[in-house]
Structure formats: C-alpha cells, structure tokens
Motif scaffolding. Structure first.
Motif, PDB file in Angstrom:
ATOM      1  N   TYR A  34       0.962  -0.957   0.087  1.00  0.00           N
ATOM      2  CA  TYR A  34      -0.302   0.280   0.105  1.00  0.00           C
ATOM      3  C   TYR A  34       0.746   1.545   0.068  1.00  0.00           C
ATOM      4  CZ  TYR A  34      -3.151   3.597   1.942  1.00  0.00           C
ATOM      5  OH  TYR A  34      -3.982   4.147   1.542  1.00  0.00           O
ATOM      6  N   PHE A  35      -0.033   2.425  -1.251  1.00  0.00           N
ATOM      7  CA  PHE A  35       1.257   3.446  -0.552  1.00  0.00           C
ATOM      8  C   PHE A  35       0.133   4.825  -0.884  1.00  0.00           C
ATOM      9  CE2 PHE A  35       3.627   0.053  -3.239  1.00  0.00           C
ATOM     10  CZ  PHE A  35       5.351   0.266  -3.053  1.00  0.00           C
ATOM     11  N   LEU A  36       1.063   5.212  -0.254  1.00  0.00           N
ATOM     12  CA  LEU A  36       0.225   6.466   0.096  1.00  0.00           C
ATOM     13  C   LEU A  36       0.717   8.048   0.163  1.00  0.00           C
ATOM     14  CD1 LEU A  36      -2.506   8.687   0.716  1.00  0.00           C
ATOM     15  CD2 LEU A  36      -1.727   7.573   3.195  1.00  0.00           C
ATOM     16  N   THR A  37       0.880   8.668  -1.414  1.00  0.00           N
ATOM     17  CA  THR A  37       1.350  10.128  -1.198  1.00  0.00           C
ATOM     18  C   THR A  37       0.763  11.405  -0.595  1.00  0.00           C
ATOM     19  OG1 THR A  37       1.566   9.023  -3.359  1.00  0.00           O
ATOM     20  CG2 THR A  37       2.006  11.604  -2.698  1.00  0.00           C
ATOM     21  N   ILE A  38       1.541  11.745   0.355  1.00  0.00           N
ATOM     22  CA  ILE A  38       0.969  13.155   1.085  1.00  0.00           C
ATOM     23  C   ILE A  38       1.995  14.343   0.716  1.00  0.00           C
ATOM     24  CG2 ILE A  38       0.431  14.114   3.320  1.00  0.00           C
ATOM     25  CD1 ILE A  38       0.614  10.998   4.912  1.00  0.00           C
ATOM     26  N   SER A  39       0.928  14.870   0.384  1.00  0.00           N
ATOM     27  CA  SER A  39       1.572  16.836   0.053  1.00  0.00           C
ATOM     28  C   SER A  39       1.305  17.450   1.506  1.00  0.00           C
ATOM     29  CB  SER A  39       1.275  17.744  -0.786  1.00  0.00           C
ATOM     30  OG  SER A  39       1.694  16.381  -2.491  1.00  0.00           O
ATOM     31  N   ASN A  40       2.206  17.775   2.281  1.00  0.00           N
ATOM     32  CA  ASN A  40       2.069  18.757   2.522  1.00  0.00           C
ATOM     33  C   ASN A  40       2.033  20.402   1.879  1.00  0.00           C
ATOM     34  OD1 ASN A  40       2.028  20.473   5.474  1.00  0.00           O
ATOM     35  ND2 ASN A  40       4.205  20.192   6.336  1.00  0.00           N
ATOM     36  N   LEU A  41       0.766  20.546   2.344  1.00  0.00           N
ATOM     37  CA  LEU A  41       0.606  22.872   1.412  1.00  0.00           C
ATOM     38  C   LEU A  41       1.206  23.381   2.602  1.00  0.00           C
ATOM     39  CD1 LEU A  41      -2.591  21.256  -0.348  1.00  0.00           C
ATOM     40  CD2 LEU A  41       0.020  21.026  -0.869  1.00  0.00           C
ATOM     41  N   GLU A  42       1.155  23.170   3.720  1.00  0.00           N
ATOM     42  CA  GLU A  42       1.540  24.004   5.109  1.00  0.00           C
ATOM     43  C   GLU A  42       2.932  24.669   4.372  1.00  0.00           C
ATOM     44  OE1 GLU A  42      -1.082  25.498   6.487  1.00  0.00           O
ATOM     45  OE2 GLU A  42      -2.549  23.538   5.605  1.00  0.00           O
ATOM     46  N   ALA A  43       3.053  26.165   5.407  1.00  0.00           N
ATOM     47  CA  ALA A  43       4.465  26.936   5.495  1.00  0.00           C
ATOM     48  C   ALA A  43       5.079  26.163   6.875  1.00  0.00           C
ATOM     49  CB  ALA A  43       4.162  27.757   5.611  1.00  0.00           C
ATOM     50  N   ILE A  44       4.765  25.383   7.177  1.00  0.00           N
ATOM     51  CA  ILE A  44       5.274  24.507   8.310  1.00  0.00           C
ATOM     52  C   ILE A  44       5.312  23.552   8.008  1.00  0.00           C
ATOM     53  CG2 ILE A  44       5.176  26.374  10.023  1.00  0.00           C
ATOM     54  CD1 ILE A  44       2.628  24.664  11.049  1.00  0.00           C
ATOM     55  N   ASP A  45       6.257  22.797   9.243  1.00  0.00           N
ATOM     56  CA  ASP A  45       6.910  20.994   9.004  1.00  0.00           C
ATOM     57  C   ASP A  45       5.895  20.456  10.362  1.00  0.00           C
ATOM     58  OD1 ASP A  45       9.230  21.653   7.873  1.00  0.00           O
ATOM     59  OD2 ASP A  45      10.523  20.781   9.578  1.00  0.00           O
ATOM     60  N   LEU A  46       5.286  19.251   9.446  1.00  0.00           N
ATOM     61  CA  LEU A  46       4.178  18.797  10.130  1.00  0.00           C
ATOM     62  C   LEU A  46       4.396  17.404  10.825  1.00  0.00           C
ATOM     63  CD1 LEU A  46       0.608  20.662   8.333  1.00  0.00           C
ATOM     64  CD2 LEU A  46       1.891  20.933  10.797  1.00  0.00           C
ATOM     65  N   ARG A  47       3.949  17.139  11.684  1.00  0.00           N
ATOM     66  CA  ARG A  47       4.023  15.641  12.726  1.00  0.00           C
ATOM     67  C   ARG A  47       2.514  14.797  12.382  1.00  0.00           C
ATOM     68  NH1 ARG A  47       4.234  12.724  17.805  1.00  0.00           N
ATOM     69  NH2 ARG A  47       5.413  11.010  17.208  1.00  0.00           N
ATOM     70  N   TYR A  48       2.192  13.527  11.582  1.00  0.00           N
ATOM     71  CA  TYR A  48       1.415  12.617  11.135  1.00  0.00           C
ATOM     72  C   TYR A  48       1.544  11.800  12.356  1.00  0.00           C
ATOM     73  CZ  TYR A  48       1.014  16.511   7.458  1.00  0.00           C
ATOM     74  OH  TYR A  48       1.148  17.290   6.128  1.00  0.00           O
ATOM     75  N   ARG A  49       0.182  11.373  12.267  1.00  0.00           N
ATOM     76  CA  ARG A  49       0.195  10.041  13.018  1.00  0.00           C
ATOM     77  C   ARG A  49      -0.758   9.012  12.012  1.00  0.00           C
ATOM     78  NH1 ARG A  49      -2.536  10.517  17.160  1.00  0.00           N
ATOM     79  NH2 ARG A  49      -4.442   9.427  16.604  1.00  0.00           N
ATOM     80  N   ILE A  50      -0.219   7.509  11.873  1.00  0.00           N
ATOM     81  CA  ILE A  50      -1.661   6.544  10.390  1.00  0.00           C
ATOM     82  C   ILE A  50      -1.669   6.045  11.046  1.00  0.00           C
ATOM     83  CG2 ILE A  50       1.053   5.379   9.928  1.00  0.00           C
ATOM     84  CD1 ILE A  50      -0.447   6.215   6.528  1.00  0.00           C
ATOM     85  N   GLU A  51      -2.096   5.544  10.663  1.00  0.00           N
ATOM     86  CA  GLU A  51      -3.615   4.154  11.574  1.00  0.00           C
ATOM     87  C   GLU A  51      -3.878   3.488  10.431  1.00  0.00           C
ATOM     88  OE1 GLU A  51      -6.448   5.500  14.991  1.00  0.00           O
ATOM     89  OE2 GLU A  51      -4.529   6.029  15.815  1.00  0.00           O
ATOM     90  N   PHE A  52      -3.643   1.680  10.852  1.00  0.00           N
ATOM     91  CA  PHE A  52      -3.748   0.774   9.925  1.00  0.00           C
ATOM     92  C   PHE A  52      -5.164   0.073  10.819  1.00  0.00           C
ATOM     93  CE2 PHE A  52       0.049   2.295   8.343  1.00  0.00           C
ATOM     94  CZ  PHE A  52      -0.120   2.336   7.024  1.00  0.00           C
TER      95      PHE A  52
END
Length: 272
Positions: A34-52
C-alpha cells in the motif's frame, strides 16, 4: 480522517488445488503493498500519525495481521526512512506510526510485506482501512496542537504489486516472468485536497508502571541519556520533566513515593 482501504498480499493470485498442471504457472504469486502519497501544503513542518485498522481474522491467523508481517517506510526526497509500526494499546486491530513531512514537501508512505520472510509460507493477506491524524506536539507538562486550524494535504492512495513465478526464488526458473500492477484507490473524502483537523492539547499523563523502570535506571546510573557523560544536574532535570507528566492525584502520588522509597531515591512528592 479516514483515507482509504488497504490490502497487502504475498500469496498466489488463485488457488492451485484442482488446476491442471499446465495452468499452474499462470497462478503466480503476487507481492502487493500500500502506497500513500502525502503533500504537506502548509508553510510549517508537520508530524502526522497514520493508523491501519485491520479486519482481524476469526479464528486468529498469524498470516492475516500486520504484526511481524509488514514494515512501514516513509520516503521524502528519495530517502527511505523506516517508521516504527506499533499496536495501539487496548486496540489490537489498530497499528500506528508517526512521521514528519517538511513544509511544502511530498512524501510516499509505504506499508509493505516483509521480504523474503513473507514468501514462506506465502499466505500473507491483510486488509483494512487507513486513517491520518495530526497529533498534538509535546511541550512539558502539556501537549499543544500543531496548528490553530485544519491543515491542508493532497492525498493519493495506491496499490502496487509484483507478480512472481511460483517457487521463486528457491526453484530455478530459466525464464522468470515478473509483471507489475498499480492502481489508485478511492479516497474516502472523494477528493485529493483534504483538511486534517489538529488534535487538541492536554496534560501529558504517564502511568507509574512506565515510570518505575526509568527510576530504577536513574538510580543505577544506567539511564540511556543523549550524552553518556551527563552529570547529576542533567539527570535531575530529566527526573523533574518526567515527574511533571504524572497526574497528581492522591493515589498516584502515594504509589510514586512508594516506588522512589523502594529505589532509595530521597525525594517525596506531595500536592501543595
């Protein structure tokens, strides 16, 4: 937010039982991720949590869960970085990982079968759905939201796979046949541009069973600090930061004092 379904495989594309011998080569195995492409469109670095969230098999089947069967990788600018994939406490069907995407960068988040381990017995089949969150940022003694408003992301979920000859790689094949598959999955929101609401901040609470081994390492001088030459003042600062995370109710304070007394740490905690 819910993103899409997912499915990872390492198994034959069709049952070989009852198939004429001359057709068995057609029922090749597929290794699918499984491949998920994510573009961060904001002007700051962001930390994400992904859940399966996995559809747990009934009865239990070790070939139909992510534990010990899959790895999570994040690729930003061509650098593949492994991400720790853990089960959510109290929710055995939920696996999660954390990663950071710099401002205006695009990352590929990949859930992949472990190779070559999953080729034997070659029966891996795990499916479920994927969710993406924006967890709060830790800032002792509280956690705070990463943003004051929902953050914008572009999302593109895909399935990619490779067909392998039966018996590969243990059975020699003079003319191996490898084919590729790739297709886009439906996005739950129905659109590529999405907004993720930030999770709210809250006091950070650490349960005493987690604190106890750290206190023991602190007493024994075996605590794994960023610098092995850390002096007592640094250790004291770490202890203060740790204690600041504890919910200060009477039961917790009593248990904490009991633990520190056991470890001969001359500190007593009380509520003012």
């Amino acid at each position: 937010m819910e993103v899409s379904t997912f499915e990872i495989l390492t198994k034959p594309i069709a049952p070989v039982i009852g198939i004429p011998p001359e057709l068995i080569p057609v029922a090749r195995r597929v290794v699918q991720g499984y491949f998920l492409t994510i573009s961060n469109l904001e002007a700051i670095d962001l930390r994400y949590r992904i859940e399966f969230t996995v559809s747990l098999p009934v009865p239990a089947d070790p070939n139909k869960i992510l534990l010990n069967n899959a790895i999570l990788v994040v690729d930003v600018e061509g650098n593949n970085t492994p991400v720790t994939l853990t089960q959510q406490p109290g929710k055995p069907k939920v696996y999660r990982g954390f990663f950071t995407i710099p401002a205006h960068k695009t990352a590929s988040v990949e859930l992949l079968p472990i190779l070559p381990g999953s080729l034997t017995p070659g029966l891996l089949e795990v499916r479920g759905y994927v969710s993406l969150f924006l967890p709060p940022r830790r800032s002792f003694p509280f956690s705070v939201p990463q943003s004051e408003k929902p953050v914008k992301v572009l999302l593109n979920p895909e399935i990619r796979g490779t067909f392998l000859p039966n018996g590969f790689p243990s059975v020699p094949n003079p003319s191996p046949d490898f084919d590729q598959i790739s297709y886009t999955l439906a996005i739950a929101s129905g659109k590529a541009l999405n907004e993720i609401p930030p999770e709210p901040g809250q006091p950070i609470i650490i349960h005493l069973p987690i604190v106890a081994p750290i206190l023991e390492e602190l007493r024994n001088g075996t605590l794994d600090l960023p610098s092995l030459d850390a002096d007592n003042s640094e250790k004291a600062q770490m202890l203060v930061q740790l204690l600041a995370q504890i919910d200060t109710n009477d039961v917790n304070l009593k248990e904490l004092n009991t633990v520190m007394d056991k470890f001969d740490i001359p500190v007593r905690m009380s509520r003012s």
